[in-house]
Design an enzyme around this catalytic site. Sequence first.
Site, PDB file in Angstrom:
ATOM      1  CG  ASN A  32      -1.832  -1.459   1.316  1.00 39.48           C
ATOM      2  OD1 ASN A  32      -1.919  -1.802   0.362  1.00 39.48           O
ATOM      3  ND2 ASN A  32      -2.361  -1.488   2.567  1.00 39.48           N
ATOM      4  CG  ASN A 167       1.364  -2.081  10.654  1.00 38.44           C
ATOM      5  OD1 ASN A 167       0.301  -1.956  11.487  1.00 38.44           O
ATOM      6  ND2 ASN A 167       1.151  -2.296   9.614  1.00 38.44           N
ATOM      7  CE1 TYR A 168       3.044  -7.513  18.710  1.00 39.14           C
ATOM      8  CE2 TYR A 168       1.586  -6.240  20.163  1.00 39.14           C
ATOM      9  CZ  TYR A 168       2.374  -7.197  19.796  1.00 39.14           C
ATOM     10  OH  TYR A 168       2.247  -8.344  20.655  1.00 39.14           O
ATOM     11  CE  LYS A 227       2.364   5.788  11.462  1.00 41.03           C
ATOM     12  NZ  LYS A 227       2.081   4.884  10.389  1.00 41.03           N
ATOM     13  CB  ALA A 260      -5.623   5.347   7.612  1.00 34.89           C
ATOM     14  N   GLY A 261      -2.674   4.267   7.652  1.00 31.34           N
ATOM     15  CA  GLY A 261      -1.379   4.683   8.264  1.00 31.34           C
ATOM     16  C   GLY A 261      -0.289   4.436   7.168  1.00 31.34           C
ATOM     17  CG  ASP A 262      -0.614   0.771   5.315  1.00 28.24           C
ATOM     18  OD1 ASP A 262       0.321   0.899   6.463  1.00 28.24           O
ATOM     19  OD2 ASP A 262      -1.264   0.035   5.090  1.00 28.24           O
TER      20      ASP A 262
END
Length: 312
Positions: A32, A167-168, A227, A260-262
């Site tokens: 992504n 990204n756990y 973030k 969204a974070g990607d």
Amino acid sequence: MKRIAIIGECMIELNGSPFGDMRQSYGGDSLNTAVYLARTAGETVAVDYISALGCDALSEGMLARWQEEGVNTDHVLRDPLHQPGLYLIQLDDQGERTFLYWRDQSAAKNMMQHPQFPEIETHLRTVDMVYLSGISLAILPAADRQKLIDLLKELSANNVQIAFDSNYRPALWKDATEAQQCYQQIFAMTDIALVTNDDERTLWCDVDDEMTLNRLQTSGVKQAVLKMGAEGCLYQHFEQEKREWITTTPVEHVVDTTSAGDAFNAGFLAGYLSDKPPGTSALQGHQLAGTIIQHKGAVISAEATKHINFNT
């Protein structure tokens, strides 16, 4: 032009209601980011995707679509014995999602055992930055994971920047201790950490953002972006003792928060690799993420993002 190599896994995505309407696409946190970075950075950043696919029709279709997006797939290995993983997204009324995965025998999980992986290692020594996530590490067998960490140490020592999104995902790790030990090794060589406050609190039991930032600094991280979803993000340069809070404009109608974070990472890195100030880079991340969450799926149509151009 800067060159970034993004390491990870892409899977077939099924998005919809079980036994109801279902849409097939593809996605994966690292892919992504690669796609959105290629779309928005234009000619300022060359994006290499490092992964493995099968030799089946679905793999061929994904590869063709990544190439159409401007992602360089020369270093995507092909594995005749394995296929892509698969995941199902289920959404609630607020756009929040839950996932079901089928990935234990995926080609990407086995990529470091591929006979051509030494060619990937050689290529990685030529790039400006390597980007990976906690998921990129978690899917690998333990021995392969350590092999990748050792390779990253070598690259870092030779001035290749390392960007890491923690990204756990607990289900991908044996336990929290295993993830912590792995992350500690990565943080020790991380030039820019792109982390989410919820993930950090889940894994490390941080009680507040200051505890997270102090831990990252102690671990060896040089710069961090924390973030916080609709609240914005906090940028910290530990060596220069610079801190900046960058707000975002909340989206009124959230359709799907997948990736969204990607997307934020892609927007931020588009600026970072173009030597833009951290605040500008973070605003780019917010703009891209705000667009993504108004559509379904991890990789939305190019039409929906064509108005976003950071190459100015």
